[in-house]
Design an enzyme around this catalytic site. Structure first.
Site, short mmCIF file in Angstrom:
data_model
loop_
_atom_site.label_atom_id
_atom_site.label_comp_id
_atom_site.label_asym_id
_atom_site.label_seq_id
_atom_site.Cartn_x
_atom_site.Cartn_y
_atom_site.Cartn_z
CG ASP A 101 -6.29 -10.77 -8.07
OD1 ASP A 101 -5.37 -10.29 -8.67
OD2 ASP A 101 -6.14 -11.93 -7.81
CG ASN A 144 0.43 -8.36 -9.61
OD1 ASN A 144 0.07 -7.07 -9.70
ND2 ASN A 144 0.69 -8.92 -8.81
#
Length: 256
Positions: free
Chosen positions: A40, A148
């Site tokens: 991430d 994201n």
């Protein structure tokens, strides 16, 4: 009364994963070979500089506004997953800032918003990031960011953090139109590298992300830098540390 934020923390992962029909992930126990480590973005990039920028602009109110902004960022991704209304993370982050400012009773104009948004294009690396990537690369493991973040955000932060040339791929949820923890978001890594789920080790910054990756079928290392409480969703990460100090050992031997 259960607050919206608490409700979202408990339900967003399940709701998002329920939107997409997938084959349940294979067991990650037993024999394995780590071929890919996917991070991430926040596991590599330190967002504390954003807090400093907000505090500089709004003295004595920056910490509270930063906390509200960060919470709204993720609430909005989970809400958009649940509603089926995807927008990229840059736009979500801007919307979250406006909401957080209103909720904090802080007036913010477009120029101030633009200035704070720029702080997400110049994040620095955590002190252990570069060395960890180098050691994993020496072990012939392919490396990626699965985030994201938009590709543009990731590219800027790779440069500002000094991690150029250390990653094999930058993978954005923009490719599939679902934010993590939706299964389609995690699937980006197996598709990009043409590997199976147990061959991917996912490094999460947030506990919810560790749960989502584990539920998908990835082996999961939680870089729990904030010493947060674990989620109660029926899944736990395979390894948990306050830094990346045990990641190389876990990736190469299975021992954390």
């Amino acid at each position: 009364m259960l607050k919206r934020r608490d409700f979202l923390k408990m339900t967003s992962a399940a709701a998002a994963m329920g939107m997409v029909s997938t084959v349940p992930g294979k067991s990650t126990s037993g024999d394995y070979k780590t071929k890919v480590v996917a991070f991430d973005a926040f596991a590599l990039f330190n967002a504390n500089s954003v807090v400093a920028a907000v505090e500089k602009m709004f003295p004595k109110r920056g910490a509270a506004l930063s906390l509200a902004w960060r919470a709204a960022q993720f609430e909005y991704t989970w809400l958009r997953n649940s509603m089926g209304k995807y927008d990229n993370f840059w736009n979500v982050t801007r919307s979250a800032l406006r909401h957080a400012a209103r909720a904090s009773d802080i007036a913010i104009n477009d120029a101030q918003s633009d200035e704070l948004m720029q702080s997400y294009l110049s994040l620095r690396a955590w002190p252990d990031a570069a060395q960890t990537l180098d050691r994993l690369k020496e072990a012939n493991i392919r490396l990626a960011i699965l985030s994201n973040f938009t590709l543009d955000m990731m590219r800027h932060c790779v440069v500002s953090s000094g991690l150029e040339g250390k990653l094999d791929a930058l993978l954005s949820t923009d490719e599939v139109g679902f934010f993590k923890p939706a299964p389609l978001a995690y699937r980006i890594a197996t598709t990009a590298f043409k590997v199976t789920r147990p061959e991917v080790l996912f490094v999460a910054f947030g506990g919810w992300d560790a749960v989502g990756a584990k539920a998908y079928g990835y082996r999961t290392y939680w870089a729990n830098r904030a010493s947060a409480a674990s989620e109660d969703m029926g899944y736990q990460p395979d390894a948990n540390s306050a830094s990346l100090d045990r990641l190389v050992s876990f990736a190469t031997t299975g021992n954390s």
